[in-house]
Design a protein around this motif. Sequence first.
Motif, PDB file in Angstrom:
ATOM      1  N   ILE A  55       0.813  -1.216   0.000  1.00 18.83           N
ATOM      2  CA  ILE A  55       0.000   0.000   0.000  1.00 18.83           C
ATOM      3  C   ILE A  55       0.847   1.268   0.000  1.00 18.83           C
ATOM      4  CG2 ILE A  55      -2.004  -1.093   1.064  1.00 18.83           C
ATOM      5  CD1 ILE A  55      -1.127   0.106   3.729  1.00 18.83           C
ATOM      6  N   GLN A  56       2.140   1.128   0.278  1.00 13.71           N
ATOM      7  CA  GLN A  56       3.039   2.274   0.201  1.00 13.71           C
ATOM      8  C   GLN A  56       4.467   1.762   0.225  1.00 13.71           C
ATOM      9  OE1 GLN A  56       3.559   5.362  -1.073  1.00 13.71           O
ATOM     10  NE2 GLN A  56       1.779   5.996   0.131  1.00 13.71           N
ATOM     11  N   SER A  57       5.353   2.431  -0.507  1.00 13.26           N
ATOM     12  CA  SER A  57       6.768   2.051  -0.491  1.00 13.26           C
ATOM     13  C   SER A  57       7.615   3.271  -0.803  1.00 13.26           C
ATOM     14  CB  SER A  57       7.043   0.926  -1.500  1.00 13.26           C
ATOM     15  OG  SER A  57       6.799   1.359  -2.819  1.00 13.26           O
ATOM     16  N   GLY A  58       8.862   3.213  -0.387  1.00 13.99           N
ATOM     17  CA  GLY A  58       9.796   4.304  -0.627  1.00 13.99           C
ATOM     18  C   GLY A  58      10.751   4.437   0.533  1.00 13.99           C
ATOM     19  N   THR A  59      11.580   5.469   0.505  1.00 18.77           N
ATOM     20  CA  THR A  59      12.444   5.757   1.643  1.00 18.77           C
ATOM     21  C   THR A  59      11.590   6.299   2.782  1.00 18.77           C
ATOM     22  OG1 THR A  59      12.866   8.048   0.990  1.00 18.77           O
ATOM     23  CG2 THR A  59      14.335   6.355   0.075  1.00 18.77           C
ATOM     24  N   LEU A  60      12.132   6.293   3.991  1.00 21.96           N
ATOM     25  CA  LEU A  60      11.388   6.841   5.123  1.00 21.96           C
ATOM     26  C   LEU A  60      11.037   8.298   4.865  1.00 21.96           C
ATOM     27  CD1 LEU A  60      10.228   6.587   7.959  1.00 21.96           C
ATOM     28  CD2 LEU A  60      12.499   7.132   8.867  1.00 21.96           C
ATOM     29  N   GLU A  61      11.961   9.038   4.289  1.00 20.23           N
ATOM     30  CA  GLU A  61      11.704  10.451   4.001  1.00 20.23           C
ATOM     31  C   GLU A  61      10.558  10.609   3.009  1.00 20.23           C
ATOM     32  OE1 GLU A  61      14.069  14.497   2.503  1.00 20.23           O
ATOM     33  OE2 GLU A  61      15.091  12.554   2.539  1.00 20.23           O
ATOM     34  N   GLU A  62      10.544   9.745   1.986  1.00 22.42           N
ATOM     35  CA  GLU A  62       9.455   9.808   1.006  1.00 22.42           C
ATOM     36  C   GLU A  62       8.118   9.476   1.643  1.00 22.42           C
ATOM     37  OE1 GLU A  62      11.999   8.616  -3.035  1.00 22.42           O
ATOM     38  OE2 GLU A  62      11.021   7.069  -1.811  1.00 22.42           O
ATOM     39  N   LEU A  63       8.104   8.488   2.516  1.00 21.97           N
ATOM     40  CA  LEU A  63       6.856   8.135   3.200  1.00 21.97           C
ATOM     41  C   LEU A  63       6.406   9.262   4.120  1.00 21.97           C
ATOM     42  CD1 LEU A  63       7.321   4.355   4.128  1.00 21.97           C
ATOM     43  CD2 LEU A  63       6.465   5.378   2.031  1.00 21.97           C
ATOM     44  N   GLN A  64       7.372   9.909   4.769  1.00 21.32           N
ATOM     45  CA  GLN A  64       7.030  11.015   5.659  1.00 21.32           C
ATOM     46  C   GLN A  64       6.450  12.191   4.882  1.00 21.32           C
ATOM     47  OE1 GLN A  64      10.917  11.403   7.511  1.00 21.32           O
ATOM     48  NE2 GLN A  64      10.135  10.628   9.450  1.00 21.32           N
ATOM     49  N   ASN A  65       6.919  12.362   3.645  1.00 19.77           N
ATOM     50  CA  ASN A  65       6.470  13.502   2.848  1.00 19.77           C
ATOM     51  C   ASN A  65       5.021  13.385   2.393  1.00 19.77           C
ATOM     52  OD1 ASN A  65       8.874  14.861   3.077  1.00 19.77           O
ATOM     53  ND2 ASN A  65       9.684  14.188   1.108  1.00 19.77           N
ATOM     54  N   VAL A  66       4.468  12.168   2.380  1.00 15.91           N
ATOM     55  CA  VAL A  66       3.070  12.019   1.966  1.00 15.91           C
ATOM     56  C   VAL A  66       2.125  12.153   3.158  1.00 15.91           C
ATOM     57  CG1 VAL A  66       3.719  10.509   0.062  1.00 15.91           C
ATOM     58  CG2 VAL A  66       2.980   9.488   2.218  1.00 15.91           C
ATOM     59  N   ALA A  67       2.686  12.280   4.346  1.00 22.54           N
ATOM     60  CA  ALA A  67       1.869  12.492   5.548  1.00 22.54           C
ATOM     61  C   ALA A  67       2.171  13.884   6.100  1.00 22.54           C
ATOM     62  CB  ALA A  67       2.171  11.422   6.594  1.00 22.54           C
ATOM     63  N   SER A  68       1.331  14.340   6.983  1.00 19.99           N
ATOM     64  CA  SER A  68       1.485  15.695   7.523  1.00 19.99           C
ATOM     65  C   SER A  68       2.464  15.727   8.691  1.00 19.99           C
ATOM     66  CB  SER A  68       0.131  16.236   7.978  1.00 19.99           C
ATOM     67  OG  SER A  68      -0.742  16.386   6.888  1.00 19.99           O
ATOM     68  N   SER A  69       3.295  16.769   8.712  1.00 25.35           N
ATOM     69  CA  SER A  69       4.186  17.019   9.841  1.00 25.35           C
ATOM     70  C   SER A  69       3.502  17.977  10.811  1.00 25.35           C
ATOM     71  CB  SER A  69       5.504  17.635   9.355  1.00 25.35           C
ATOM     72  OG  SER A  69       6.198  16.744   8.515  1.00 25.35           O
TER      73      SER A  69
END
Length: 298
Positions: free
Chosen positions: A209-223
């Motif tokens: 359902i989702q893949s990528g680097t941790l940074e990429e995954l973090q970028n699709v969610a809100s900080s």
Amino acid sequence: MTVNLEVTNLVKKFGKFEALKGINLELNAGEVLGYIGPNGAGKSTTIRSILGILKPTSGSIKVFGKDAFDNAAEIHKRISYIPGTVYLWPNLTGGETIDMLLALSNQKHTAKTDQLIQDFHLDITKKNRDYSKGNLQKVALVATFSTDADLYIFDEPTSGLDPLNEDIFQQKLLDLKHENKSILLSSHILSEVERAADRIAVINDGQIIQSGTLEELQNVASSEVEVSTKVVADKLATFAGVTNLAEIKANSYSFKIKIAALEPVMTYLTGLGIINLSIQRPSLDELFLKYYNVKEVK
């Protein structure tokens, strides 16, 4: 870059039940791929397929460029694997077990093995039936790390280990990475994956359902942002992407925003004069919960 593992559109059915629904994974030399998901998501079925134990219903698995099922015996000579649950011969000692596991892989007990035994603080004179779950895991880990392989597959590898030995495990992973080995790390312990993985694949209900680097995954969610400014920031709510805006106290605010939308907001806040600023990206734990609370990540 050498691709040691390539899973393409992998489908696995057991009768009418579809356990894997088009899995795609790639693992390069010198890389750690974190494979996370809850129990029953399909992690172990994926691993058994990679090991050639299960034949895909459709799709393909290439390990070292060869079909994982048709060439399993040859491929296994270059793989070191530890399962999620370790069962060992009860009447053998830990030392005898390590040597037997190495011999089964045409490997030998070396100085590296002795160092691993020392690092994991393992008493190899005890019989397996007298070991705790954590010590059984240590026996398997010593044998696994002692094996000279090109692909290492770890399925819940730190189950039963204390924090000190978890740190030792992390260091040994780093050593393998520096040796240009490929590592597939399947785990539900998110901090373990967060520390070690170069890339992460999240599986649920047999699908990535989702893949990528941790940074990429973090970028699709809100900080989460907290900021204090010299003057009132009365236009914050007008910026695209700003959600959950709240005024903590006079000229101090908290809100959520995706990293991609942050630049114009920061330009605005800088013009007001920033006194304090905190930006907290979501942890892997938070991302995990987000991905499992919705079917599709927006």
